[in-house]
Design a protein around this motif. Sequence first.
Motif, PDB file in Angstrom:
ATOM      1  N   ALA A  59       6.601   4.134   8.254  1.00 44.18           N
ATOM      2  CA  ALA A  59       7.285   5.015   7.319  1.00 44.18           C
ATOM      3  C   ALA A  59       7.410   4.320   5.970  1.00 44.18           C
ATOM      4  O   ALA A  59       7.431   3.091   5.889  1.00 44.18           O
ATOM      5  N   CYS A  60       7.474   5.120   4.920  1.00 42.46           N
ATOM      6  CA  CYS A  60       7.713   4.596   3.578  1.00 42.46           C
ATOM      7  C   CYS A  60       8.113   5.757   2.679  1.00 42.46           C
ATOM      8  O   CYS A  60       8.106   6.916   3.107  1.00 42.46           O
ATOM      9  N   ARG A  61       8.433   5.424   1.431  1.00 41.95           N
ATOM     10  CA  ARG A  61       8.843   6.473   0.493  1.00 41.95           C
ATOM     11  C   ARG A  61       8.677   5.986  -0.938  1.00 41.95           C
ATOM     12  O   ARG A  61       8.481   4.796  -1.188  1.00 41.95           O
ATOM     13  N   TRP A  62       8.781   6.927  -1.878  1.00 41.24           N
ATOM     14  CA  TRP A  62       8.883   6.585  -3.290  1.00 41.24           C
ATOM     15  C   TRP A  62       9.937   7.490  -3.903  1.00 41.24           C
ATOM     16  O   TRP A  62      10.241   8.549  -3.374  1.00 41.24           O
ATOM     17  N   ARG A  63      10.495   7.001  -5.019  1.00 44.03           N
ATOM     18  CA  ARG A  63      11.442   7.824  -5.776  1.00 44.03           C
ATOM     19  C   ARG A  63      11.406   7.420  -7.235  1.00 44.03           C
ATOM     20  O   ARG A  63      11.054   6.297  -7.582  1.00 44.03           O
ATOM     21  N   LYS A  64      11.773   8.371  -8.077  1.00 43.86           N
ATOM     22  CA  LYS A  64      11.866   8.093  -9.506  1.00 43.86           C
ATOM     23  C   LYS A  64      13.249   7.512  -9.763  1.00 43.86           C
ATOM     24  O   LYS A  64      14.248   8.038  -9.290  1.00 43.86           O
ATOM     25  N   THR A  65      13.278   6.403 -10.510  1.00 42.21           N
ATOM     26  CA  THR A  65      14.536   5.768 -10.879  1.00 42.21           C
ATOM     27  C   THR A  65      14.612   5.711 -12.400  1.00 42.21           C
ATOM     28  O   THR A  65      13.661   6.090 -13.089  1.00 42.21           O
ATOM     29  N   GLU A  66      15.709   5.172 -12.903  1.00 40.84           N
ATOM     30  CA  GLU A  66      15.836   5.029 -14.361  1.00 40.84           C
ATOM     31  C   GLU A  66      14.814   4.034 -14.914  1.00 40.84           C
ATOM     32  O   GLU A  66      14.513   4.045 -16.101  1.00 40.84           O
ATOM     33  N   ASN A  67      14.258   3.180 -14.057  1.00 40.98           N
ATOM     34  CA  ASN A  67      13.282   2.179 -14.496  1.00 40.98           C
ATOM     35  C   ASN A  67      11.838   2.649 -14.400  1.00 40.98           C
ATOM     36  O   ASN A  67      10.965   2.102 -15.061  1.00 40.98           O
ATOM     37  N   GLY A  68      11.574   3.605 -13.523  1.00 36.74           N
ATOM     38  CA  GLY A  68      10.202   4.054 -13.283  1.00 36.74           C
ATOM     39  C   GLY A  68      10.081   4.605 -11.879  1.00 36.74           C
ATOM     40  O   GLY A  68      11.005   5.235 -11.368  1.00 36.74           O
ATOM     41  N   TYR A  69       8.959   4.339 -11.229  1.00 36.20           N
ATOM     42  CA  TYR A  69       8.714   4.835  -9.883  1.00 36.20           C
ATOM     43  C   TYR A  69       8.798   3.676  -8.900  1.00 36.20           C
ATOM     44  O   TYR A  69       8.045   2.711  -9.016  1.00 36.20           O
ATOM     45  N   LYS A  70       9.720   3.810  -7.944  1.00 37.33           N
ATOM     46  CA  LYS A  70       9.978   2.719  -7.010  1.00 37.33           C
ATOM     47  C   LYS A  70       9.440   3.059  -5.625  1.00 37.33           C
ATOM     48  O   LYS A  70       9.772   4.099  -5.059  1.00 37.33           O
ATOM     49  N   LEU A  71       8.642   2.157  -5.086  1.00 36.16           N
ATOM     50  CA  LEU A  71       8.145   2.265  -3.727  1.00 36.16           C
ATOM     51  C   LEU A  71       9.130   1.542  -2.828  1.00 36.16           C
ATOM     52  O   LEU A  71       9.569   0.436  -3.163  1.00 36.16           O
ATOM     53  N   GLU A  72       9.481   2.175  -1.690  1.00 39.74           N
ATOM     54  CA  GLU A  72      10.555   1.617  -0.867  1.00 39.74           C
ATOM     55  C   GLU A  72      10.347   1.841   0.612  1.00 39.74           C
ATOM     56  O   GLU A  72       9.577   2.692   1.035  1.00 39.74           O
ATOM     57  N   ARG A  73      11.134   1.096   1.383  1.00 40.15           N
ATOM     58  CA  ARG A  73      11.332   1.286   2.815  1.00 40.15           C
ATOM     59  C   ARG A  73      10.028   1.307   3.612  1.00 40.15           C
ATOM     60  O   ARG A  73       9.853   2.107   4.521  1.00 40.15           O
ATOM     61  N   PHE A  74       9.132   0.380   3.284  1.00 40.02           N
ATOM     62  CA  PHE A  74       7.900   0.240   4.059  1.00 40.02           C
ATOM     63  C   PHE A  74       8.256  -0.399   5.397  1.00 40.02           C
ATOM     64  O   PHE A  74       8.758  -1.521   5.435  1.00 40.02           O
ATOM     65  N   ALA A  75       8.023   0.321   6.476  1.00 32.71           N
ATOM     66  CA  ALA A  75       8.378  -0.147   7.807  1.00 32.71           C
ATOM     67  C   ALA A  75       7.262   0.198   8.784  1.00 32.71           C
ATOM     68  O   ALA A  75       6.780   1.323   8.806  1.00 32.71           O
ATOM     69  N   VAL A  76       6.864  -0.784   9.583  1.00 37.35           N
ATOM     70  CA  VAL A  76       5.864  -0.579  10.633  1.00 37.35           C
ATOM     71  C   VAL A  76       6.469  -1.089  11.939  1.00 37.35           C
ATOM     72  O   VAL A  76       6.978  -2.216  11.999  1.00 37.35           O
ATOM     73  N   LEU A  77       6.409  -0.262  12.966  1.00 38.09           N
ATOM     74  CA  LEU A  77       6.921  -0.674  14.272  1.00 38.09           C
ATOM     75  C   LEU A  77       6.119  -1.859  14.802  1.00 38.09           C
ATOM     76  O   LEU A  77       4.910  -1.961  14.555  1.00 38.09           O
ATOM     77  N   LYS A  78       6.785  -2.740  15.546  1.00 41.85           N
ATOM     78  CA  LYS A  78       6.164  -3.977  16.043  1.00 41.85           C
ATOM     79  C   LYS A  78       4.811  -3.757  16.714  1.00 41.85           C
ATOM     80  O   LYS A  78       3.864  -4.496  16.473  1.00 41.85           O
ATOM     81  N   ASN A  79       4.708  -2.752  17.570  1.00 41.34           N
ATOM     82  CA  ASN A  79       3.467  -2.513  18.325  1.00 41.34           C
ATOM     83  C   ASN A  79       2.273  -2.185  17.445  1.00 41.34           C
ATOM     84  O   ASN A  79       1.132  -2.238  17.917  1.00 41.34           O
ATOM     85  N   PHE A  80       2.526  -1.789  16.200  1.00 42.82           N
ATOM     86  CA  PHE A  80       1.451  -1.321  15.328  1.00 42.82           C
ATOM     87  C   PHE A  80       1.170  -2.259  14.159  1.00 42.82           C
ATOM     88  O   PHE A  80       0.406  -1.926  13.261  1.00 42.82           O
ATOM     89  N   ARG A  81       1.770  -3.430  14.167  1.00 38.54           N
ATOM     90  CA  ARG A  81       1.554  -4.382  13.072  1.00 38.54           C
ATOM     91  C   ARG A  81       0.214  -5.088  13.246  1.00 38.54           C
ATOM     92  O   ARG A  81      -0.234  -5.327  14.360  1.00 38.54           O
ATOM     93  N   GLY A  82      -0.405  -5.397  12.104  1.00 33.08           N
ATOM     94  CA  GLY A  82      -1.657  -6.136  12.115  1.00 33.08           C
ATOM     95  C   GLY A  82      -2.907  -5.273  12.149  1.00 33.08           C
ATOM     96  O   GLY A  82      -4.016  -5.787  12.277  1.00 33.08           O
ATOM     97  N   TYR A  83      -2.751  -3.960  12.007  1.00 32.86           N
ATOM     98  CA  TYR A  83      -3.905  -3.052  12.042  1.00 32.86           C
ATOM     99  C   TYR A  83      -4.252  -2.455  10.684  1.00 32.86           C
ATOM    100  O   TYR A  83      -5.080  -1.559  10.598  1.00 32.86           O
ATOM    101  N   GLY A  84      -3.574  -2.887   9.626  1.00 33.42           N
ATOM    102  CA  GLY A  84      -3.853  -2.354   8.295  1.00 33.42           C
ATOM    103  C   GLY A  84      -3.034  -1.134   7.927  1.00 33.42           C
ATOM    104  O   GLY A  84      -3.305  -0.475   6.927  1.00 33.42           O
TER     105      GLY A  84
END
Length: 141
Positions: A59-84
């Motif tokens: 999962a991940c997300r982006w949002r517009k902030t007062e500074n610009g566009y922020k990419l956030e909350r990049f999360a990968v479940l343990k079983n799926f890490r290391g596959y790109g």
Amino acid sequence: MPAKIIVKKAAEQADLDKIHAIRYEVFVIEQNCPPDLEIEHNEDSTHFLATVDGQPAGACRWRKTENGYKLERFAVLKNFRGYGLGQEMVKAVLADLPVDADYVYLNSQTHAVSFYKKLGFEESGPEFEEAGIKHYRMVKK
């Protein structure tokens, strides 16, 4: 090795529930982030769900902030890490940003700085702590 990775924008409640469950597992359970901090700005964000062979995996997300566009909350479940999966999520989020997104940034956990550097981000400023975890602000070149 997974056969099929899909990263899609999520708007339906069923997908948003899967995203919340992934982020809760990674940030709250694994990394001990406060639950209220983890859900902060959910309403203001554009969310993405990543699946591997049809299974919710990231999962991940982006949002517009007062500074610009922020990419956030990049999360990968343990079983799926290391596959790109993380790389595919970053590419999908960047492709979804508005054309006028001239300042794109994120707060990278220190251990992930080299990952984001490979995707065109560079450190901006000193290391700082957020939710008890060391981070660097990174800006898209």
